[in-house]
Structure formats: C-alpha cells, structure tokens
Design a protein around this motif. Structure first.
Motif, short mmCIF file in Angstrom:
data_model
loop_
_atom_site.label_atom_id
_atom_site.label_comp_id
_atom_site.label_asym_id
_atom_site.label_seq_id
_atom_site.Cartn_x
_atom_site.Cartn_y
_atom_site.Cartn_z
N HIS A 61 0.85 -1.19 0.00
CA HIS A 61 0.00 0.00 0.00
C HIS A 61 0.89 1.25 0.00
CE1 HIS A 61 -3.87 -2.12 0.89
NE2 HIS A 61 -3.00 -3.04 1.26
N LEU B 106 0.93 5.45 -0.28
CA LEU B 106 0.21 6.73 -0.21
C LEU B 106 1.12 7.81 -0.77
CD1 LEU B 106 -2.13 8.58 0.71
CD2 LEU B 106 -1.00 8.74 2.94
N ILE C 80 -0.37 1.62 5.58
CA ILE C 80 0.46 2.12 4.49
C ILE C 80 1.88 1.57 4.63
CG2 ILE C 80 1.44 4.19 3.41
CD1 ILE C 80 -1.59 3.82 2.98
#
Length: 256
Positions: A5, A7, A68
C-alpha cells in the motif's frame, strides 16, 4: 501476489507521472492525496482523497489505520508544512518515506538572479523605487507584497488570490502552465516588466519566464527552496519507482 500500500502526497507533475507508472501495477495498491487548495485539479489515474490530515499526528494515524507500507511526498518543493508533517509522521510510525522533488533550476550565463531566502526577503529585494513587478509565486503568500504598495504588480496564479490583494496598482492573470519561453517573452514586453519575483520551483512547466528573463536581460528575485528534511530522495518519477522496487524491497513489476 504481495500487494504493498502506497500513499502519495500529490499535487505536482511528478506526482502525476508517478501515479501513471504505478496505477497499472497489480503489486501496488495506490492512493493519492490532494490538499484541496486548487479549485479544479486535473483528474488523477488512481483513487484520490482531498483535504488535510490534521497535522503530523493525523497523517501518522492515517498511515497506521490504512496499513500504508510506503509514504511518498511528491508535493511542491515549497510545500513546507506538509513536507515537515510527512517527515514527522514517517518517524512516528516507522513507515519509509520518499521525497520526490524535481531538481532546482541552476543559473546559466546571462541570468541576473538575486537569490533570497524567503518571501519577505523578496519584498525587500525589489527595492524602494517603484517598479513593474511580475509576481509569479502562486497565491498562498502573495499578501506579503502589500508591504510594498509603491510597485505596479502583475500577479499570475491558477486560482484567484483570496482574500483579494490590497494593492493600488494590480493586474491579475489566471492561468495554468506550462508556459513556453516565447509566450513569456511577449508577456514581459507587453507589460513592460522591470523585475520578476518567483520561487525556484524547478521543472520545465514554468521555466519559460526564467529563459525569457535571460533573453531580455531582466533581473529575477529568486526565492530559494527550504532545506531538505528527508534523506531518501528522488528527482524524477522513474527514480522514485526504482527506490520502491529496489531500495525498499517492493516486488518488481513482472517482466522487468
């Protein structure tokens, strides 16, 4: 497949380029974040959130809540607060942080640059004698020039300056780059500009005014960038992808 993940704090050309490279990959779940200051941002090729996080602690909570794996700060070179918040949030959570920042412009033969450290210093650098000033620093800090009302200003920004500037001699241009050198030269001549005030943003999209100033022999009051706050840095989207794939051990794209 191991999915990571990512960001990305976005809002720049480099962030868009990075998103275009990462969005098709099945090994990455990508989320982009915009501050929400631009009224009509260009669409992005990945899920996008808009608005602040509530400071460094709020960003840290977001990183933890959404699991994240890597945070990429691809905001503007002068987005001081969010860049500092990203560094703090990464430190608080242990999430790896990459700072994607385009290289600064470098002076060439014929440039008449006066480097300054801040917007306030730029106001002083223009001098006391009235001049025609092309103010191309965006809208967030333009109000500082109300301290020098003797000049005639041409202010260019993507969105209107709010609240409106209280300057007796003011013209505004609402425009989004890129701006090429020939068009910038015509603009500077048409408005009989004496001096340009801008930030050392780097990149090609707004370099036209720098090249035009060189051709016309105009001085440029150039606001220098803040000091770096992160160690892991990339100058291009490709460099950021390389750090993701190799420096941070993310699974590489199949076939690469």
């Amino acid at each position: 497949m191991d999915t990571r993940h990512i960001l990305v704090l976005a809002g720049t050309t480099e962030a868009r380029e990075l998103a275009e490279q990462l969005a098709p990959r099945r090994d990455i779940a990508l989320t982009l974040s915009l501050a929400g200051r631009t009224r009509d941002p260009l669409p992005l090729p990945a899920p996008t959130r808009t608005g602040g996080f509530g400071g460094a602690e709020g960003l840290a909570a977001c990183l933890t809540q959404h699991a994240i794996d890597v945070l990429i700060d691809a905001t503007h070179p002068f987005a001081r607060q969010i860049t500092q918040n990203a560094a703090t949030a990464a430190r608080l959570t242990g999430v790896p942080l990459i700072r994607l920042e385009r290289p600064a412009w470098q002076a060439e033969l014929g440039d008449r640059w006066q480097p300054v450290a801040s917007v306030e210093a730029a106001v002083a650098a223009i001098g006391a004698a009235p001049k025609r000033v092309f103010l191309a620093i965006g809208r967030q800090e333009a109000a500082a020039f109300e301290a020098a009302p003797q000049h005639r200003y041409l202010v260019r920004s993507v969105d209107p300056v709010e609240p409106p500037l209280q300057l007796p001699q003011l013209e505004t241009l609402l425009s989004r780059g890129p701006f090429d050198e020939a068009a910038e030269e015509r603009l500077l001549l048409a408005w009989q500009i004496d001096v340009i005030v801008c930030k050392n943003s780097g990149g090609a999209a707004t370099y036209g005014k720098i090249a035009a100033a060189r051709t016309l022999g105009l001085p440029v009051v150039l606001i220098e960038r803040p000091a770096p706050v992160t160690a892991l840095r990339a100058g291009t989207a490709a460099e950021a992808v390389a750090l993701l794939d190799h420096g941070l051990g993310l699974p590489a794209k199949r076939g690469v």
